[in-house]
Scaffold this active site. Structure first.
Site, PDB file in Angstrom:
ATOM      1  N   LYS A 162      -6.337   5.027   1.682  1.00 16.26           N
ATOM      2  CA  LYS A 162      -6.352   3.789   2.472  1.00 16.26           C
ATOM      3  C   LYS A 162      -4.969   3.375   3.010  1.00 16.26           C
ATOM      4  O   LYS A 162      -4.758   2.237   3.428  1.00 16.26           O
ATOM      5  CB  LYS A 162      -6.949   2.588   1.687  1.00 16.26           C
ATOM      6  CG  LYS A 162      -8.325   2.796   1.097  1.00 16.26           C
ATOM      7  CD  LYS A 162      -9.305   3.519   1.953  1.00 16.26           C
ATOM      8  CE  LYS A 162      -9.812   2.798   3.146  1.00 16.26           C
ATOM      9  NZ  LYS A 162     -10.735   3.658   3.942  1.00 16.26           N
ATOM     10  N   GLY A 163      -4.055   4.335   2.992  1.00 14.38           N
ATOM     11  CA  GLY A 163      -2.701   4.022   3.470  1.00 14.38           C
ATOM     12  C   GLY A 163      -2.561   4.105   4.983  1.00 14.38           C
ATOM     13  O   GLY A 163      -1.633   3.538   5.571  1.00 14.38           O
ATOM     14  N   GLY A 164      -3.467   4.863   5.613  1.00 12.04           N
ATOM     15  CA  GLY A 164      -3.359   5.112   7.058  1.00 12.04           C
ATOM     16  C   GLY A 164      -3.211   6.614   7.310  1.00 12.04           C
ATOM     17  O   GLY A 164      -2.690   7.037   8.347  1.00 12.04           O
ATOM     18  N   THR A 165      -3.694   7.405   6.365  1.00 12.89           N
ATOM     19  CA  THR A 165      -3.528   8.868   6.430  1.00 12.89           C
ATOM     20  C   THR A 165      -4.282   9.489   7.611  1.00 12.89           C
ATOM     21  O   THR A 165      -3.796  10.419   8.238  1.00 12.89           O
ATOM     22  CB  THR A 165      -3.996   9.523   5.119  1.00 12.89           C
ATOM     23  OG1 THR A 165      -5.347   9.126   4.856  1.00 12.89           O
ATOM     24  CG2 THR A 165      -3.133   9.092   3.946  1.00 12.89           C
ATOM     25  N   ARG A 166      -5.460   8.961   7.905  1.00 17.98           N
ATOM     26  CA  ARG A 166      -6.231   9.525   9.027  1.00 17.98           C
ATOM     27  C   ARG A 166      -5.514   9.254  10.334  1.00 17.98           C
ATOM     28  O   ARG A 166      -5.410  10.124  11.195  1.00 17.98           O
ATOM     29  CB  ARG A 166      -7.648   8.936   9.024  1.00 17.98           C
ATOM     30  CG  ARG A 166      -8.518   9.323  10.204  1.00 17.98           C
ATOM     31  CD  ARG A 166      -8.684  10.805  10.407  1.00 17.98           C
ATOM     32  NE  ARG A 166      -9.254  11.490   9.266  1.00 17.98           N
ATOM     33  CZ  ARG A 166      -9.342  12.816   9.162  1.00 17.98           C
ATOM     34  NH1 ARG A 166      -8.922  13.591  10.139  1.00 17.98           N
ATOM     35  NH2 ARG A 166      -9.840  13.372   8.086  1.00 17.98           N
ATOM     36  N   SER A 251      -8.509  -2.932   0.526  1.00 18.24           N
ATOM     37  CA  SER A 251      -9.107  -1.973   1.461  1.00 18.24           C
ATOM     38  C   SER A 251      -9.986  -0.966   0.712  1.00 18.24           C
ATOM     39  O   SER A 251     -11.096  -0.640   1.149  1.00 18.24           O
ATOM     40  CB  SER A 251      -7.986  -1.240   2.212  1.00 18.24           C
ATOM     41  OG  SER A 251      -8.498  -0.169   2.947  1.00 18.24           O
TER      42      SER A 251
HETATM   43  N1  LIG Z   1      -4.546   3.221  14.427  1.00 15.65           N
HETATM   44  C1  LIG Z   1      -5.312   2.860  13.412  1.00 15.65           C
HETATM   45  N2  LIG Z   1      -6.622   2.626  13.596  1.00 15.65           N
HETATM   46  C2  LIG Z   1      -7.396   2.241  12.543  1.00 15.65           C
HETATM   47  N3  LIG Z   1      -6.956   2.102  11.275  1.00 15.65           N
HETATM   48  C3  LIG Z   1      -5.649   2.329  11.060  1.00 15.65           C
HETATM   49  C4  LIG Z   1      -4.785   2.708  12.100  1.00 15.65           C
HETATM   50  N4  LIG Z   1      -3.541   2.854  11.584  1.00 15.65           N
HETATM   51  C5  LIG Z   1      -3.632   2.570  10.298  1.00 15.65           C
HETATM   52  N5  LIG Z   1      -4.897   2.246   9.966  1.00 15.65           N
HETATM   53  C6  LIG Z   1      -5.332   1.874   8.632  1.00 15.65           C
HETATM   54  O1  LIG Z   1      -5.836   3.026   7.995  1.00 15.65           O
HETATM   55  C7  LIG Z   1      -6.600   2.554   6.898  1.00 15.65           C
HETATM   56  C8  LIG Z   1      -7.424   3.677   6.338  1.00 15.65           C
HETATM   57  O2  LIG Z   1      -6.534   4.534   5.691  1.00 15.65           O
HETATM   58  P1  LIG Z   1      -6.839   6.064   5.455  1.00 15.65           P
HETATM   59  O3  LIG Z   1      -7.132   6.723   6.737  1.00 15.65           O
HETATM   60  O4  LIG Z   1      -5.720   6.609   4.666  1.00 15.65           O
HETATM   61  O5  LIG Z   1      -8.157   5.970   4.584  1.00 15.65           O
HETATM   62  S1  LIG Z   1      -8.811   7.112   3.672  1.00 15.65           S
HETATM   63  O6  LIG Z   1      -8.105   7.109   2.392  1.00 15.65           O
HETATM   64  O7  LIG Z   1      -8.682   8.376   4.371  1.00 15.65           O
HETATM   65  O8  LIG Z   1     -10.218   6.680   3.528  1.00 15.65           O
HETATM   66  C9  LIG Z   1      -7.368   1.396   7.468  1.00 15.65           C
HETATM   67  O9  LIG Z   1      -7.616   0.491   6.430  1.00 15.65           O
HETATM   68  P2  LIG Z   1      -8.639  -0.745   6.559  1.00 15.65           P
HETATM   69  O10 LIG Z   1      -8.066  -1.638   7.621  1.00 15.65           O
HETATM   70  O11 LIG Z   1      -8.637  -1.397   5.241  1.00 15.65           O
HETATM   71  O12 LIG Z   1      -9.959  -0.170   6.937  1.00 15.65           O
HETATM   72  C10 LIG Z   1      -6.435   0.836   8.556  1.00 15.65           C
HETATM   73  O13 LIG Z   1      -5.841  -0.386   8.214  1.00 15.65           O
END
Ligand SMILES: Nc1ncnc2c1ncn2[C@@H]1O[C@H](COP(=O)(O)OS(=O)(=O)O)[C@@H](OP(=O)(O)O)[C@H]1O
Length: 406
Positions: A162-166, A251
């Site tokens: 949930k750090g923003g890895t995707r 999150s």
């Molecule tokens: N550009 C962009 N668009 C959408 N979301 C973004 C973006 N950059 C960072 N984030 C944040 O990424 C959070 C999800 O983190 P991960 O991708 O690491 O989640 S996971 O662990 O793979 O499930 C997700 O957390 P939540 O807001 O709690 O859903 C987002 O805050």
């Protein structure tokens, strides 16, 4: 007797026949040549033949020059790196096909980078103009697809959940020298017994000079992962996207809640004993955020210089800035710049003007950027208090102040 017809009468009737055959032949030749030309252009040979065979990687003279290129895959970028862009597009086509096959997925959370739903379109660069191999009929390039080879990753995004890895991985994939597996392989935590050959097979094909990457956020909190990754290669570069542990925990909880709406409240799960204020550190949503403790395990196997810590907050407020740091760390030319992003007001997040292999604007899917439930202020305050010493230790270890306690 009637006089014989003019001497030319017989040849006159034969000539139109040979002319018509000749005309038909010419017509067929023209259509053949036109089809060949169309095929040729679809293969994008027109653009790539003039370019260097292998693009130099790493910090050349222009490294660090922001705003140099145009949009990914745009005409200017192709002019600068024609061969690299062409090669990447060929490989993207392979990926395009794979997207349409049932792919290796994680817990269902990680659907691939989604195209913007109709309501979200209209961002800059969204005209759909221009061609991309991802949109071309796949069959036309079938013969050209056996380029490259599968390599073990040289860089891994190891966390945090949930750090923003995707977002980071999808932004990085825009780079012509980055090739990444879309789904989370979970090799170093769940499938290590399958062996490195199995792991390598999951990777996309790469050409010389390209980096293979994957992301599995659970590696950061997996005890065995540091030793296992080091055994694969001591030189593996590790990237950790970190986010305020309190919002990260919320999150994480929001994600679980979306799958199991009947779970207890965040507040009740946070405490072992609410009256004494004792935090339940065995709850994974809390435990993952104790970054300093997890980092200690990694530092037994990797020097700190081989790890990059990306701010999840800045990845949202200044994606190009964070991507600049990541490209430098990976020894890549700074190709991804602010020109690649736009802020989508509906989504509330930065999105790509053009994602990898597409000419359309792309935002992350609806599982990213969920609305969090309202959490009791007192519980949030207590959690901040709990994390503070760990955060300070983490700032000290990484030499970076992430500003969660300011
Ligand atoms: N550009 C962009 N668009 C959408 N979301 C973004 C973006 N950059 C960072 N984030 C944040 O990424 C959070 C999800 O983190 P991960 O991708 O690491 O989640 S996971 O662990 O793979 O499930 C997700 O957390 P939540 O807001 O709690 O859903 C987002 O805050």
């Amino acid at each position: 007797m009637a006089p014989p017809g003019p001497a030319s009468a017989h040849p006159a009737s034969a000539e139109p026949l040979s002319r018509s055959i000749f005309r038909k032949f010419l017509l067929m030749l023209c259509s053949l040549l036109t089809s060949l030309y169309v095929f040729y252009c679809l293969a994008e040979r027109c653009q790539s033949l003039a370019g260097p065979a292998v693009r130099p990687s790493g910090g050349g003279d222009e490294a660090g020059a922001p705003g140099r290129g145009a949009l990914a895959g745009g005409p200017r970028e192709l002019a600068v790196w024609p061969a690299a862009a062409h090669r990447k597009r060929l490989l993207q086509l392979r990926q395009w096909r794979r997207h349409r096959l049932p792919a290796l997925r994680d817990d269902g959370e990680e659907a691939a980078w989604e195209e913007e739903p109709p309501g979200l379109t209209g961002g800059p660069g969204g005209s759909g103009a221009g061609s991309s191999v991802a949109e071309a009929p796949p069959g036309t390039l079938a013969l050209l697809l056996d380029e490259g080879s599968k390599q073990l990753p040289q860089a891994i995004i190891i966390g945090v959940k949930k750090g923003g890895t995707r977002a980071l991985l999808e932004f990085l994939r825009v780079h012509p020298d980055v090739r990444a597996v879309g789904a989370e392989p979970h090799f170093f935590d769940r499938s290590y017994d399958k062996g490195l050959a199995w792991y390598r097979e999951l990777m996309p094909r790469t050409l010389e000079g390209q980096i293979t990457m994957e992301k599995t956020p659970s590696y950061f909190v997996t005890r065995e992962a540091p030793a296992r990754i080091s055994a694969m290669s001591k030189d593996t570069k590790l990237i950790v996207v970190v986010r305020d542990p309190v919002t990260r925990a919320i999150s994480d909880y929001t994600q679980t809640l979306s799958k199991r709406p009947d779970i207890p409240t965040f507040e009740s799960l946070t405490f072992k004993n609410r009256t004494t204020g004792l935090i339940d550190t065995s709850w994974s949503a809390i435990q993952i955020g104790i970054y300093a403790k997890h980092l200690e395990h990694w530092l037994r196997h990797f020097p700190i210089g081989q790890m990059l810590f990306v701010s999840g907050e800045r990845l949202i407020s200044d994606p190009a800035g964070e991507l600049g740091r990541v490209q430098d760390f990976l020894g890549l030319k700074r190709i991804i710049t602010d020109k690649h992003f736009y802020f989508n007001k509906t989504k509330g997040f930065p999105c790509l003007k053009k994602a990898e292999g597409s000419s359309k604007p792309h935002c992350l899917g609806k599982t990213k950027g969920r609305t969090h439930p309202e959490i009791d202020r007192e519980v949030v305050r207590r959690l901040r208090e709990f994390y503070r010493p760990f955060n300070l230790k983490f700032y000290q270890m990484t030499g970076q102040d992430f500003g969660w306690d300011g």
